[in-house]
Design a protein around this motif. Structure first.
Motif, PDB file in Angstrom:
ATOM      1  N   ASN A  15       0.894  -1.201  -0.039  1.00  0.00           N
ATOM      2  CA  ASN A  15       0.126   0.052  -0.083  1.00  0.00           C
ATOM      3  C   ASN A  15       0.866   1.139  -0.040  1.00  0.00           C
ATOM      4  N   THR A  16       0.747   2.025  -1.084  1.00  0.00           N
ATOM      5  CA  THR A  16       1.676   3.251  -1.199  1.00  0.00           C
ATOM      6  C   THR A  16       1.086   4.453  -0.628  1.00  0.00           C
ATOM      7  N   SER A  17       0.325   4.319   0.131  1.00  0.00           N
ATOM      8  CA  SER A  17      -0.292   5.747   0.674  1.00  0.00           C
ATOM      9  C   SER A  17       0.835   6.405   1.428  1.00  0.00           C
ATOM     10  N   ARG A  18       0.651   7.910   1.277  1.00  0.00           N
ATOM     11  CA  ARG A  18       1.629   8.689   1.996  1.00  0.00           C
ATOM     12  C   ARG A  18       1.316   9.014   3.277  1.00  0.00           C
ATOM     13  N   THR A  19       2.106   9.194   4.047  1.00  0.00           N
ATOM     14  CA  THR A  19       1.844   9.952   5.642  1.00  0.00           C
ATOM     15  C   THR A  19       2.170  11.351   5.394  1.00  0.00           C
ATOM     16  N   ALA A  20       1.574  12.017   6.004  1.00  0.00           N
ATOM     17  CA  ALA A  20       1.578  13.522   5.947  1.00  0.00           C
ATOM     18  C   ALA A  20       2.826  13.689   6.935  1.00  0.00           C
ATOM     19  N   VAL A  21       3.336  14.709   6.714  1.00  0.00           N
ATOM     20  CA  VAL A  21       4.570  15.190   7.339  1.00  0.00           C
ATOM     21  C   VAL A  21       4.233  15.419   8.929  1.00  0.00           C
ATOM     22  N   GLY A  22       5.014  14.946   9.674  1.00  0.00           N
ATOM     23  CA  GLY A  22       4.523  15.348  11.250  1.00  0.00           C
ATOM     24  C   GLY A  22       3.522  14.304  12.012  1.00  0.00           C
ATOM     25  N   ALA A  23       2.906  13.618  10.810  1.00  0.00           N
ATOM     26  CA  ALA A  23       2.008  12.527  11.193  1.00  0.00           C
ATOM     27  C   ALA A  23       2.638  11.476  12.416  1.00  0.00           C
ATOM     28  N   VAL A  24       1.632  11.312  12.988  1.00  0.00           N
ATOM     29  CA  VAL A  24       1.993  10.116  14.398  1.00  0.00           C
ATOM     30  C   VAL A  24       2.017   8.729  13.865  1.00  0.00           C
ATOM     31  N   ALA A  25       3.055   8.109  14.068  1.00  0.00           N
ATOM     32  CA  ALA A  25       3.092   6.645  13.388  1.00  0.00           C
ATOM     33  C   ALA A  25       2.192   5.714  14.409  1.00  0.00           C
ATOM     34  N   PRO A  26       1.598   4.860  13.578  1.00  0.00           N
ATOM     35  CA  PRO A  26       0.710   3.785  14.648  1.00  0.00           C
ATOM     36  C   PRO A  26       1.516   3.236  15.890  1.00  0.00           C
ATOM     37  N   VAL A  27       0.629   3.286  16.759  1.00  0.00           N
ATOM     38  CA  VAL A  27       1.038   2.675  18.173  1.00  0.00           C
ATOM     39  C   VAL A  27       0.874   1.269  17.860  1.00  0.00           C
ATOM     40  N   PRO A  28       2.001   0.473  18.350  1.00  0.00           N
ATOM     41  CA  PRO A  28       1.858  -1.028  18.333  1.00  0.00           C
ATOM     42  C   PRO A  28       0.986  -1.681  19.606  1.00  0.00           C
ATOM     43  N   ALA A  29       0.364  -2.684  19.225  1.00  0.00           N
ATOM     44  CA  ALA A  29      -0.667  -3.126  20.397  1.00  0.00           C
ATOM     45  C   ALA A  29      -0.017  -3.554  21.525  1.00  0.00           C
ATOM     46  N   VAL A  30      -0.607  -3.375  22.845  1.00  0.00           N
ATOM     47  CA  VAL A  30      -0.118  -3.579  23.961  1.00  0.00           C
ATOM     48  C   VAL A  30      -0.726  -4.882  24.290  1.00  0.00           C
ATOM     49  N   VAL A  31       0.126  -5.488  24.744  1.00  0.00           N
ATOM     50  CA  VAL A  31       0.157  -7.070  25.234  1.00  0.00           C
ATOM     51  C   VAL A  31      -0.114  -7.409  26.673  1.00  0.00           C
ATOM     52  N   PRO A  32      -1.056  -7.730  27.102  1.00  0.00           N
ATOM     53  CA  PRO A  32      -1.317  -7.621  28.732  1.00  0.00           C
ATOM     54  C   PRO A  32      -0.676  -9.002  29.231  1.00  0.00           C
ATOM     55  N   LYS A  33      -0.056  -8.693  30.345  1.00  0.00           N
ATOM     56  CA  LYS A  33       0.803  -9.953  31.109  1.00  0.00           C
ATOM     57  C   LYS A  33       0.140  -9.987  32.176  1.00  0.00           C
ATOM     58  N   ARG A  34       0.120 -11.331  32.559  1.00  0.00           N
ATOM     59  CA  ARG A  34      -0.556 -11.583  34.065  1.00  0.00           C
ATOM     60  C   ARG A  34       0.593 -11.194  35.271  1.00  0.00           C
ATOM     61  N   ARG A  35       0.180 -11.002  36.231  1.00  0.00           N
ATOM     62  CA  ARG A  35       1.083 -10.630  37.512  1.00  0.00           C
ATOM     63  C   ARG A  35       1.462 -11.814  38.041  1.00  0.00           C
ATOM     64  N   ASP A  36       1.006 -12.921  38.090  1.00  0.00           N
ATOM     65  CA  ASP A  36       1.616 -14.094  38.569  1.00  0.00           C
ATOM     66  C   ASP A  36       2.374 -14.900  37.950  1.00  0.00           C
ATOM     67  N   GLY A  37       2.982 -14.383  36.626  1.00  0.00           N
ATOM     68  CA  GLY A  37       4.129 -15.104  35.822  1.00  0.00           C
ATOM     69  C   GLY A  37       3.462 -16.241  34.859  1.00  0.00           C
ATOM     70  N   ARG A  38       2.063 -16.482  34.857  1.00  0.00           N
ATOM     71  CA  ARG A  38       1.434 -17.485  34.035  1.00  0.00           C
ATOM     72  C   ARG A  38       0.988 -16.934  32.853  1.00  0.00           C
ATOM     73  N   SER A  39       1.096 -17.739  31.760  1.00  0.00           N
ATOM     74  CA  SER A  39       0.867 -16.992  30.395  1.00  0.00           C
ATOM     75  C   SER A  39      -0.602 -17.106  30.197  1.00  0.00           C
ATOM     76  N   LEU A  40      -1.042 -16.059  29.187  1.00  0.00           N
ATOM     77  CA  LEU A  40      -2.380 -15.896  28.884  1.00  0.00           C
ATOM     78  C   LEU A  40      -2.780 -17.069  27.908  1.00  0.00           C
ATOM     79  N   PRO A  41      -4.306 -17.332  27.784  1.00  0.00           N
ATOM     80  CA  PRO A  41      -4.484 -18.223  27.127  1.00  0.00           C
ATOM     81  C   PRO A  41      -4.436 -17.377  25.385  1.00  0.00           C
ATOM     82  N   PRO A  42      -4.168 -18.482  24.559  1.00  0.00           N
ATOM     83  CA  PRO A  42      -4.244 -17.866  23.178  1.00  0.00           C
ATOM     84  C   PRO A  42      -5.436 -16.827  22.591  1.00  0.00           C
ATOM     85  N   ALA A  43      -4.995 -16.096  21.915  1.00  0.00           N
ATOM     86  CA  ALA A  43      -6.009 -15.054  21.339  1.00  0.00           C
ATOM     87  C   ALA A  43      -6.554 -15.484  20.277  1.00  0.00           C
TER      88      ALA A  43
END
Length: 109
Positions: A81-109
């Motif tokens: 996709n060759t769409s142009r980004t405007a000068v000064g535009a903010v880049a997309p923020v990567p998704a935040v992946v939640p983590k459990r506090r007890d160290g166990r892994s989360l179920p698959p999404a």
């Protein structure tokens, strides 16, 4: 495609989603408040053609008033996709992946 319901409704003097919802109900199309909110403020994922007909009748418009083609967004498989980004535009923020506090892994999404 770009969904253009709000501007089309405004051109017909309808400024609130609730006004349009009442008019649609008078024509036999009962829409929940949640779905109406999505139609009014966003881009619908799916919409029945019969419902689209009722919306056009209520607003006195054509399909082309509600759906605006955006051919520049269409790409072929393998093409970037060759769409142009405007000068000064903010880049997309990567998704935040939640983590459990007890160290166990989360179920698959």
């Amino acid at each position: 495609m770009r969904w253009n319901l709000r501007l089309t409704a405004a051109n017909k003097g309808i400024w609130k989603a609730s006004e349009l919802q009442r008019s649609l109900a008078e024509h036999g199309l009962v829409i929940s408040a949640g779905k109406m909110s999505g139609l009014w403020s966003g881009q619908p994922v799916s919409l029945k053609l019969d419902d689209l007909d009722v919306i056009c009748v209520v607003l006195g418009c054509e399909i082309g008033d509600l759906l605006i083609s955006e051919p520049q967004k269409v790409t072929r498989p393998g093409e970037e996709n060759t769409s142009r980004t405007a000068v000064g535009a903010v880049a997309p923020v990567p998704a935040v992946v939640p983590k459990r506090r007890d160290g166990r892994s989360l179920p698959p999404a």
